[in-house]
Design a protein around this motif. Structure first.
Motif, PDB file in Angstrom:
ATOM      1  N   GLU A  52     -52.347 -52.044  55.700  1.00 55.61           N
ATOM      2  CA  GLU A  52     -50.847 -51.670  55.326  1.00 55.61           C
ATOM      3  C   GLU A  52     -50.780 -50.034  54.788  1.00 55.61           C
ATOM      4  OE1 GLU A  52     -48.172 -53.275  56.454  1.00 55.61           O
ATOM      5  OE2 GLU A  52     -49.193 -55.178  56.983  1.00 55.61           O
ATOM      6  N   PRO A  87     -48.141 -47.034  53.777  1.00 59.57           N
ATOM      7  CA  PRO A  87     -46.913 -46.614  53.492  1.00 59.57           C
ATOM      8  C   PRO A  87     -46.303 -45.837  54.501  1.00 59.57           C
ATOM      9  CG  PRO A  87     -47.918 -46.551  51.560  1.00 59.57           C
ATOM     10  CD  PRO A  87     -49.119 -46.610  52.584  1.00 59.57           C
ATOM     11  N   TRP A 138     -44.958 -39.431  47.855  1.00 59.96           N
ATOM     12  CA  TRP A 138     -46.087 -39.298  48.554  1.00 59.96           C
ATOM     13  C   TRP A 138     -46.873 -38.077  48.873  1.00 59.96           C
ATOM     14  CZ3 TRP A 138     -48.245 -43.647  48.559  1.00 59.96           C
ATOM     15  CH2 TRP A 138     -47.354 -45.021  48.213  1.00 59.96           C
ATOM     16  N   VAL A 193     -58.051 -59.615  53.091  1.00 61.09           N
ATOM     17  CA  VAL A 193     -57.263 -58.850  54.157  1.00 61.09           C
ATOM     18  C   VAL A 193     -57.503 -57.342  54.521  1.00 61.09           C
ATOM     19  CG1 VAL A 193     -55.236 -60.020  53.003  1.00 61.09           C
ATOM     20  CG2 VAL A 193     -55.759 -57.661  52.310  1.00 61.09           C
ATOM     21  N   TYR A 225     -59.286 -54.835  52.046  1.00 60.95           N
ATOM     22  CA  TYR A 225     -59.581 -55.433  50.782  1.00 60.95           C
ATOM     23  C   TYR A 225     -60.536 -56.592  50.936  1.00 60.95           C
ATOM     24  CZ  TYR A 225     -55.808 -52.579  48.683  1.00 60.95           C
ATOM     25  OH  TYR A 225     -55.228 -51.768  48.028  1.00 60.95           O
ATOM     26  N   TYR A 279     -60.151 -59.487  44.803  1.00 60.11           N
ATOM     27  CA  TYR A 279     -59.624 -58.150  44.383  1.00 60.11           C
ATOM     28  C   TYR A 279     -58.199 -58.546  43.629  1.00 60.11           C
ATOM     29  CZ  TYR A 279     -56.734 -58.717  48.270  1.00 60.11           C
ATOM     30  OH  TYR A 279     -55.485 -59.355  49.301  1.00 60.11           O
ATOM     31  N   ILE A 294     -54.653 -57.928  42.473  1.00 62.37           N
ATOM     32  CA  ILE A 294     -53.069 -57.031  42.801  1.00 62.37           C
ATOM     33  C   ILE A 294     -52.346 -57.136  41.410  1.00 62.37           C
ATOM     34  CG2 ILE A 294     -51.043 -57.000  44.046  1.00 62.37           C
ATOM     35  CD1 ILE A 294     -52.771 -59.016  45.951  1.00 62.37           C
ATOM     36  N   MET A 324     -46.804 -51.530  41.200  1.00 63.28           N
ATOM     37  CA  MET A 324     -47.840 -52.469  41.666  1.00 63.28           C
ATOM     38  C   MET A 324     -48.980 -51.324  41.978  1.00 63.28           C
ATOM     39  SD  MET A 324     -47.646 -55.231  44.501  1.00 63.28           S
ATOM     40  CE  MET A 324     -46.751 -56.417  43.492  1.00 63.28           C
ATOM     41  N   ASN A 349     -53.847 -51.311  42.220  1.00 60.93           N
ATOM     42  CA  ASN A 349     -55.120 -51.859  42.230  1.00 60.93           C
ATOM     43  C   ASN A 349     -55.841 -51.560  40.980  1.00 60.93           C
ATOM     44  OD1 ASN A 349     -54.825 -51.757  45.697  1.00 60.93           O
ATOM     45  ND2 ASN A 349     -54.970 -53.700  44.699  1.00 60.93           N
ATOM     46  N   ASP A 391     -37.993 -52.083  52.530  1.00 55.61           N
ATOM     47  CA  ASP A 391     -38.669 -51.031  53.003  1.00 55.61           C
ATOM     48  C   ASP A 391     -39.277 -50.635  51.418  1.00 55.61           C
ATOM     49  OD1 ASP A 391     -39.828 -48.564  54.391  1.00 55.61           O
ATOM     50  OD2 ASP A 391     -38.454 -47.370  53.288  1.00 55.61           O
ATOM     51  N   MET A 392     -38.596 -50.775  50.243  1.00 53.47           N
ATOM     52  CA  MET A 392     -39.444 -50.335  48.976  1.00 53.47           C
ATOM     53  C   MET A 392     -40.466 -51.312  48.905  1.00 53.47           C
ATOM     54  SD  MET A 392     -37.813 -47.916  47.635  1.00 53.47           S
ATOM     55  CE  MET A 392     -37.677 -47.430  49.171  1.00 53.47           C
ATOM     56  N   ARG A 447     -42.379 -52.535  51.387  1.00 54.29           N
ATOM     57  CA  ARG A 447     -43.489 -52.145  52.407  1.00 54.29           C
ATOM     58  C   ARG A 447     -44.048 -50.733  51.871  1.00 54.29           C
ATOM     59  NH1 ARG A 447     -39.457 -53.597  56.337  1.00 54.29           N
ATOM     60  NH2 ARG A 447     -38.538 -51.359  56.358  1.00 54.29           N
ATOM     61  N   GLN A 448     -43.439 -50.011  51.313  1.00 59.90           N
ATOM     62  CA  GLN A 448     -43.799 -48.591  50.578  1.00 59.90           C
ATOM     63  C   GLN A 448     -44.780 -48.775  49.270  1.00 59.90           C
ATOM     64  OE1 GLN A 448     -41.884 -44.869  50.946  1.00 59.90           O
ATOM     65  NE2 GLN A 448     -40.189 -45.685  52.036  1.00 59.90           N
ATOM     66  N   PHE A 449     -44.165 -49.893  48.447  1.00 57.71           N
ATOM     67  CA  PHE A 449     -44.572 -49.679  47.176  1.00 57.71           C
ATOM     68  C   PHE A 449     -45.531 -51.051  46.705  1.00 57.71           C
ATOM     69  CE2 PHE A 449     -41.381 -46.534  47.173  1.00 57.71           C
ATOM     70  CZ  PHE A 449     -42.484 -45.152  46.783  1.00 57.71           C
ATOM     71  N   GLU A 450     -45.590 -51.955  47.478  1.00 57.35           N
ATOM     72  CA  GLU A 450     -46.285 -53.379  47.204  1.00 57.35           C
ATOM     73  C   GLU A 450     -47.021 -53.774  48.117  1.00 57.35           C
ATOM     74  OE1 GLU A 450     -43.046 -55.485  43.972  1.00 57.35           O
ATOM     75  OE2 GLU A 450     -43.250 -56.056  46.128  1.00 57.35           O
ATOM     76  N   LEU A 451     -46.786 -53.604  49.537  1.00 57.14           N
ATOM     77  CA  LEU A 451     -47.467 -54.163  50.683  1.00 57.14           C
ATOM     78  C   LEU A 451     -48.778 -53.608  50.581  1.00 57.14           C
ATOM     79  CD1 LEU A 451     -46.993 -56.603  52.617  1.00 57.14           C
ATOM     80  CD2 LEU A 451     -45.994 -55.068  54.120  1.00 57.14           C
ATOM     81  N   PRO A 452     -48.960 -52.297  50.501  1.00 59.43           N
ATOM     82  CA  PRO A 452     -50.350 -51.540  50.721  1.00 59.43           C
ATOM     83  C   PRO A 452     -51.348 -51.899  49.787  1.00 59.43           C
ATOM     84  CG  PRO A 452     -48.630 -49.761  50.616  1.00 59.43           C
ATOM     85  CD  PRO A 452     -47.937 -51.138  50.012  1.00 59.43           C
ATOM     86  N   TYR A 453     -51.060 -52.641  48.883  1.00 58.42           N
ATOM     87  CA  TYR A 453     -52.160 -53.097  47.737  1.00 58.42           C
ATOM     88  C   TYR A 453     -52.962 -54.368  48.164  1.00 58.42           C
ATOM     89  CZ  TYR A 453     -50.417 -49.220  45.256  1.00 58.42           C
ATOM     90  OH  TYR A 453     -49.954 -47.874  44.895  1.00 58.42           O
ATOM     91  N   GLY A 454     -52.971 -54.730  49.141  1.00 59.42           N
ATOM     92  CA  GLY A 454     -53.733 -55.964  49.625  1.00 59.42           C
ATOM     93  C   GLY A 454     -53.001 -57.394  49.361  1.00 59.42           C
ATOM     94  N   VAL A 455     -51.602 -57.097  49.457  1.00 60.95           N
ATOM     95  CA  VAL A 455     -50.486 -58.245  49.402  1.00 60.95           C
ATOM     96  C   VAL A 455     -50.622 -58.946  50.834  1.00 60.95           C
ATOM     97  CG1 VAL A 455     -48.068 -58.681  49.508  1.00 60.95           C
ATOM     98  CG2 VAL A 455     -48.867 -56.898  47.518  1.00 60.95           C
ATOM     99  N   TRP A 456     -50.651 -60.094  50.677  1.00 61.21           N
ATOM    100  CA  TRP A 456     -50.573 -61.052  52.048  1.00 61.21           C
ATOM    101  C   TRP A 456     -49.745 -62.235  52.027  1.00 61.21           C
ATOM    102  CZ3 TRP A 456     -52.114 -65.914  51.093  1.00 61.21           C
ATOM    103  CH2 TRP A 456     -53.117 -66.336  49.824  1.00 61.21           C
TER     104      TRP A 456
END
Ligand SMILES: [Zn+2]
Lengths: 136, 378
Positions: free
Chosen positions: A5, A7, A17, A73, A76, A80, A82, A94, A96, B123-124, B126-135
């Protein structure tokens, strides 16, 4: 890239960003009530003022809480963590925890952390954290 | 004339539940709806209001041959139906409609006829949580609990006891998915999913649906069954991002919603005969008992482990077996409501003797929303 994923910045978050791509963690502060907040938006969530400023955060924070995912995933490999990091300036985000064993023994709540930035696409650098003083 | 505004006169789940590859998500809505309408002694022509989540109200209405004049498509996750019930009562009292159908159906396990974007991520996120390996929920909902454990000394054994106690209830319920007795070691030896949560501390993933028919307390007098009245209700939103939860040891949405619902119903905690707290994960009943005010902060883990919510305990809770042992299709709140109604009709599999007041409390998202309904048969 690896199917992870990535951003997609919006007009309201582009400065954040752009900052991480330069190795800077940017927050916003209200010029009226001085509230510091995250995620980015062009107005203050505390008082609704549209007069706000972007500033460079220290990059220091503490481990507030986390879970250790045991599922792979894209991007990752399990296990790991989160994590949610509480920044010195107040807001939480949030992230890592890198350069650290992904175990409950090594990941202690309130441990001091510092920001580091990892490139995950051509344009996006993801802010992550490592134990303060840790060697990458 | 009843002093209550609204009554539930029809309540039913889908005929089949668990693994149901023979029905699409839309059909799960419709199957539950037809069961509930029949339970109310009505036909679809009697319905003039509709509320649902997952599927869009116009699709469910059209499929059932209903032309609603009042619509509620609120979808903030698993507690949406508790909100629908509250909104329906207000709409009926305001004269906007007379008889509301609330439907839920979710092909959580078999994924038949399910769109690609099931969860309404923002969207928040998607930008600030999902990229950290969230599933998905197990990797998000679990994050606050280590802070809770450090603050109050909650143990992994106490988390496991939440499942153990609910398995005791499920053993009494022939429709429950997990019914064999289990002990703490059994829960703690299930595989780790998201530390400190093991598989049996996470809800089931099943297929099913449920529906309610709500009308005015006056009209409810003509219903074939025993009406269940809405004594009071409330709802609250906190945030759609777990990382932005104000206090990792307590849900603001729970506190705000529950305190208002109790106040509107005019009841105290000692009046509650039966309690449902949406348990997507084992820590939910712990946060719920504390945030609803049944015990003080930090006490809920021991309260559950000591058997106070178990069969024979003073506060029978999650008596269908809950999302951990009964079923959990994704948005479980409808099943919590169904069990509250069954207890007050006296038709529950694990019936609480002479239950008169049931509190049904739901969560939406990851501690993002709360909704509370106080039901009574009096
Ligand atoms: Zn301000």
């Amino acid at each position: 890239m690896d199917g992870r994923e990535v951003p997609v910045p919006t007009p309201e978050t582009k400065h954040f960003w752009d900052g991480t791509a330069r190795g800077e963690l940017l927050l916003q502060r209200c010029d009226s009530c001085r509230a510091v907040y995250f995620p980015p938006r062009p107005f203050c969530p505390a008082c609704a003022s549209r007069t706000v400023s972007v500033f460079k955060a220290s990059g220091r924070g503490q481990l507030h809480s986390y879970t250790i995912s045991h599922r792979d995933v894209p991007g990752y490999k399990a296990p790991y963590a989160i994590a949610v990091v509480e920044l010195e300036e107040g807001p939480r985000l949030m992230s890592n925890i890198v350069d650290c064993p992904q175990t409950p023994e090594a990941l202690r709540l309130d441990m001091p952390l510092e920001a580091t930035f990892r490139q995950i696409s051509e344009t996006i650098w993801l802010p992550q954290f490592r134990p303060a003083g840790a060697r990458p | 004339m009843s002093k209550h505004r609204a009554a539930i006169v029809g309540a039913a789940e889908t005929t089949l539940m668990g693994t149901v590859p023979t029905m699409s998500q839309l059909q799960l809505h419709c199957d539950a709806a037809l069961n509930a309408i029949a339970d109310a002694g009505l036909t679809p022509a009697d319905i003039d209001g509709i509320a649902c989540a997952e599927e869009m109200p116009w699709l469910v209405a059209k499929h059932l041959g209903i032309t609603p004049v009042w619509v509620d498509g609120t979808d903030v996750g698993g507690c949406s139906y508790i909100m629908h019930l509250s909104h329906a009562a207000a709409a009926i009292a305001a004269g906007l409609c007379t008889t509301v159908l609330i439907t839920h159906g979710e092909s959580g396990r078999s994924q038949v006829g399910v769109g690609p974007l099931d969860m309404k991520w923002t969207d928040m996120h998607r930008q600030f949580e999902l990229p950290y390996g969230v599933w998905g929920p197990p990797s998000l909902f679990t994050i606050p609990v280590l802070r809770f454990m450090q603050t109050y000394g909650l143990t992994e054994e106490q988390l496991a006891m939440v499942h153990v106690v609910q398995r005791q209830w499920a053993a009494l319920n022939p429709r429950a998915t997990l019914r064999d007795p289990i002990d703490v070691d059994g829960v703690l030896s299930s595989r780790m999913v998201c530390y400190p949560f093991r598989k049996l501390m996470c809800c089931l993933v099943t297929d099913g649906g449920g529906a309610l028919v709500v009308t005015s307390a006056d009209r409810a007098k003509d219903a074939p069954g025993r009406p269940v009245y809405l004594l009071g209700s409330a709802e609250a939103l906190e945030m759609p991002m777990i990382s932005q939860m104000e206090d990792f040891t307590s849900s603001k949405a729970f506190r705000v919603s529950a305190s208002r619902a109790f106040e509107r119903a005019g009841i105290g905690h000692r009046d509650v005969d039966h309690l449902m707290i949406y348990d997507a994960f084992a820590h939910l009943p712990i946060y719920g008992l504390e945030d609803l005010g049944f015990v003080r902060p930090g006490e809920a883990g021991a309260f559950i482990a000591e058997g106070h919510t178990a069969p024979g305990g003073e506060l029978p809770t999650n008596t269908n077996g809950g999302g951990l042992c009964y079923m959990h299709s994704g948005r479980y709140g409808m099943y919590a409501l169904q069990e509250g109604v069954r207890q007050l009709r006296g038709t529950a599999a694990a019936q609480v003797p002479d239950a008169q007041i049931s509190v049904v409390h739901g969560v939406g998202g990851m501690f993002g929303a709360g909704a509370t309904a106080v039901l009574t048969n009096q």
